[in-house]
Design a protein around this motif. Sequence first.
Motif, mmCIF file in Angstrom:
data_model
loop_
_atom_site.group_PDB
_atom_site.id
_atom_site.type_symbol
_atom_site.label_atom_id
_atom_site.label_comp_id
_atom_site.label_asym_id
_atom_site.label_seq_id
_atom_site.Cartn_x
_atom_site.Cartn_y
_atom_site.Cartn_z
ATOM 1 N N ALA A 88 9.536 -26.073 -15.717
ATOM 2 C CA ALA A 88 8.565 -25.319 -16.034
ATOM 3 C C ALA A 88 8.924 -23.572 -15.555
ATOM 4 C CB ALA A 88 7.148 -25.690 -15.556
ATOM 5 N N PHE A 89 9.377 -23.874 -14.298
ATOM 6 C CA PHE A 89 9.837 -22.506 -13.717
ATOM 7 C C PHE A 89 10.892 -21.764 -14.698
ATOM 8 C CE2 PHE A 89 12.042 -19.764 -10.570
ATOM 9 C CZ PHE A 89 10.675 -18.656 -10.354
ATOM 10 N N LEU A 90 11.978 -22.369 -15.058
ATOM 11 C CA LEU A 90 12.967 -21.990 -15.725
ATOM 12 C C LEU A 90 12.383 -21.443 -16.927
ATOM 13 C CD1 LEU A 90 15.973 -21.821 -14.845
ATOM 14 C CD2 LEU A 90 16.240 -23.796 -16.771
ATOM 15 N N LEU A 91 11.552 -22.011 -17.516
ATOM 16 C CA LEU A 91 10.886 -21.669 -18.992
ATOM 17 C C LEU A 91 10.007 -20.359 -18.869
ATOM 18 C CD1 LEU A 91 10.161 -24.960 -20.605
ATOM 19 C CD2 LEU A 91 12.004 -23.494 -21.301
ATOM 20 N N LEU A 92 9.315 -20.512 -17.625
ATOM 21 C CA LEU A 92 8.334 -19.277 -17.306
ATOM 22 C C LEU A 92 9.353 -18.028 -17.168
ATOM 23 C CD1 LEU A 92 5.405 -18.588 -16.645
ATOM 24 C CD2 LEU A 92 6.122 -18.957 -14.070
ATOM 25 N N LEU A 93 10.306 -18.075 -16.358
ATOM 26 C CA LEU A 93 11.370 -16.902 -16.361
ATOM 27 C C LEU A 93 11.587 -16.231 -17.668
ATOM 28 C CD1 LEU A 93 13.726 -17.850 -13.587
ATOM 29 C CD2 LEU A 93 11.882 -16.398 -13.195
ATOM 30 N N ARG A 94 11.624 -16.756 -18.716
ATOM 31 C CA ARG A 94 12.004 -16.282 -20.047
ATOM 32 C C ARG A 94 10.729 -15.369 -20.416
ATOM 33 N NH1 ARG A 94 15.354 -21.116 -23.099
ATOM 34 N NH2 ARG A 94 16.871 -21.264 -21.611
ATOM 35 N N TRP A 95 9.482 -15.934 -20.142
ATOM 36 C CA TRP A 95 8.218 -15.499 -20.644
ATOM 37 C C TRP A 95 7.990 -14.358 -19.666
ATOM 38 C CZ3 TRP A 95 2.967 -17.356 -19.290
ATOM 39 C CH2 TRP A 95 1.966 -16.580 -19.822
ATOM 40 N N ARG A 96 8.039 -14.698 -18.262
ATOM 41 C CA ARG A 96 7.475 -13.577 -17.191
ATOM 42 C C ARG A 96 8.505 -13.544 -16.274
ATOM 43 N NH1 ARG A 96 1.964 -12.431 -17.065
ATOM 44 N NH2 ARG A 96 2.308 -12.009 -14.786
ATOM 45 N N PRO A 97 9.822 -12.564 -16.643
ATOM 46 C CA PRO A 97 10.924 -12.647 -15.758
ATOM 47 C C PRO A 97 10.397 -11.857 -14.334
ATOM 48 C CG PRO A 97 10.894 -11.001 -17.222
ATOM 49 C CD PRO A 97 9.778 -12.052 -17.834
ATOM 50 N N ALA A 98 9.184 -11.046 -14.535
ATOM 51 C CA ALA A 98 9.103 -10.271 -13.192
ATOM 52 C C ALA A 98 8.172 -11.415 -12.345
ATOM 53 C CB ALA A 98 7.948 -9.110 -13.562
ATOM 54 N N ARG A 99 8.305 -11.230 -10.908
ATOM 55 C CA ARG A 99 7.865 -12.345 -9.906
ATOM 56 C C ARG A 99 6.315 -11.967 -9.648
ATOM 57 N NH1 ARG A 99 7.312 -9.759 -5.087
ATOM 58 N NH2 ARG A 99 8.538 -7.776 -4.706
ATOM 59 N N GLU A 100 5.412 -12.634 -9.218
ATOM 60 C CA GLU A 100 4.092 -12.562 -9.178
ATOM 61 C C GLU A 100 3.871 -11.873 -7.678
ATOM 62 O OE1 GLU A 100 2.708 -12.789 -11.840
ATOM 63 O OE2 GLU A 100 3.978 -14.143 -12.872
ATOM 64 N N VAL A 101 2.845 -10.944 -7.734
ATOM 65 C CA VAL A 101 2.337 -10.285 -6.513
ATOM 66 C C VAL A 101 1.316 -11.145 -5.672
ATOM 67 C CG1 VAL A 101 1.288 -8.175 -5.679
ATOM 68 C CG2 VAL A 101 3.223 -8.248 -7.463
#
Length: 587
Positions: A88-101
Amino acid sequence: MITTSRYLEAPRRLRAFVRAHETSLVVLALLIGTIGGVVVLAMSVAVAGLHALLFNISIQERLSAQPSIDSLRALLVPSLGGLLLGLAFLLLLRWRPAREVDPIEANALYGGRMSFRGSVIVALQTVWSSGVGASVGLEAGYTQLSSGLAASMGRAFHMRRNDQRIMVGCGAAAAIAGAFGAPLAGAFYAFELVIGGYTPASLTPVGVAAVAGYFVTHGFTQLRLGIAIGAVGDVLGRDLAIAALLGLLAALTGITIMRGVTLCEAMLARVRLWPPLRPALGGLAVGALALLTPQVMSSGHGALHFANLVSMPLGFIAGVFALKALASIISLGSGFRGGLFFATLFMGALGGRLFAAGVDIVWPGLNLDPNAYAVIGMSALSASVIGGPLTMSFIALESTGNLWLSTAVLAAVIISTMITRELFGYSFATWRLHLRGETIRSAADVGWIRDLTVGKMMRQDMTTVDAAMPIEAFREKFPPGSKTQVVAVDGEGCYAGLAMVAEAHAPDLEVDKWVVASILRHADVVLHPVMNIQEAIAVFDAAEAESLAVVEGDGDRRPIGVLTEAHAMRRYAEESEQRRREVSGEI
């Protein structure tokens, strides 16, 4: 009304009313506190439901309080859960490449601005990580989502920077107050760790949010939120000195745990394992440890309610302590989402019991109270890892109601915090930020310093000359008093240095032999437009310069402006005074 904002906005009149009345901030804090309490309830129920579904236990029971777990489930659930999380995290990186604050970083660098969508993602990842048995705490998800909702509310009302930061603190205060059953601890968690300081303007809203979060969550007593402490005996004067020694040991243990997480991450990165397999491997390791003792699983919240924990055999307590520390390091180091708050409370309680037994062996006549030292150890280890000595002291006070014990706790957490800062320099949250390249050590607002850049302060109306120009020609073009300095460039238009007009008119110069390049200063010292005010002042100090050229940072060294030290210092003083007045409520 049509708006171009991506976010929901309150009506203009309502926004103006809220900005003009301090009591409106308190009303919003009450609403945030209520929402924060609901967040804690919802996430706790979600994790309990996952535990019931995946580990075949009652939803009323805690996973870490189980006497045993089915072996197959203990191995498969964390490993497969870790694999799903990694995918899920790998797929998420394509959608939201920036890390969360997170809330601390948001208040330190971004004026309290957080992504609501990102906060929801972090909360879901934390719920899943704890739900599949990884040894992580839920407090990171609690505070992330509560503070994210609070930040969104502040953004909807177009709040001032300081009020926005207070709103983020209110969300964190409500979450911690509800999770630990300690409104004072929740409030001081916000002051110490999220807002970065206490001010009269922040006292009422943060306090109201903490109390509201506490009452919402503790209207559901069947969840057993908070910390259960057994009866504590008398605390004597000698206990203050002994508690200080325990604080020292807690600091060393906390530093070891934080270093261990980083080492685990580095080892997994070095072997170049496919990223989704890292949490899967970590989950398998945690499951294997759970076969020895289920107390290593999840946050350990249930284990803090484990009946007669401190009366267990010392060998058992030592084993659980070591295995829980290892499970937490593996879980966070392999990529599971969560925090160390609950885990360090549990490990600290075990360590305090072991410490009391060890002192009794060395000095048999002392007969230290194991319950008292479980509380002291719990607070001291958490203070080392999480930070916030007053937060931990109030957790002890609100859990036991014993003021004298809280005094010993205060001595331990002060020593623990001081030693950790001296030897390590960071809490776990700010250490993780440091590993990403940030330099912040607290939530104190330094974002405005980063916003005040050289590019915003420099003067662009500079004059340039060719460095090969003869001095005689330079004198004719720039008579005394016409300019203070001129930027010299080479034949390709790149920066060559600063030419001082007064020096060019010095009587001892041989005007028929010298060129401008002969009198240039600071040829190798420049500023870049992206530098912040602190970086610029440091360059001025090192170069002992009154003014410097600003050049592009693309390697061409083409001058784009000039900045003087006096102007930079004046702008810094103006902005500092502006922030001071905002915090004190003068404007």
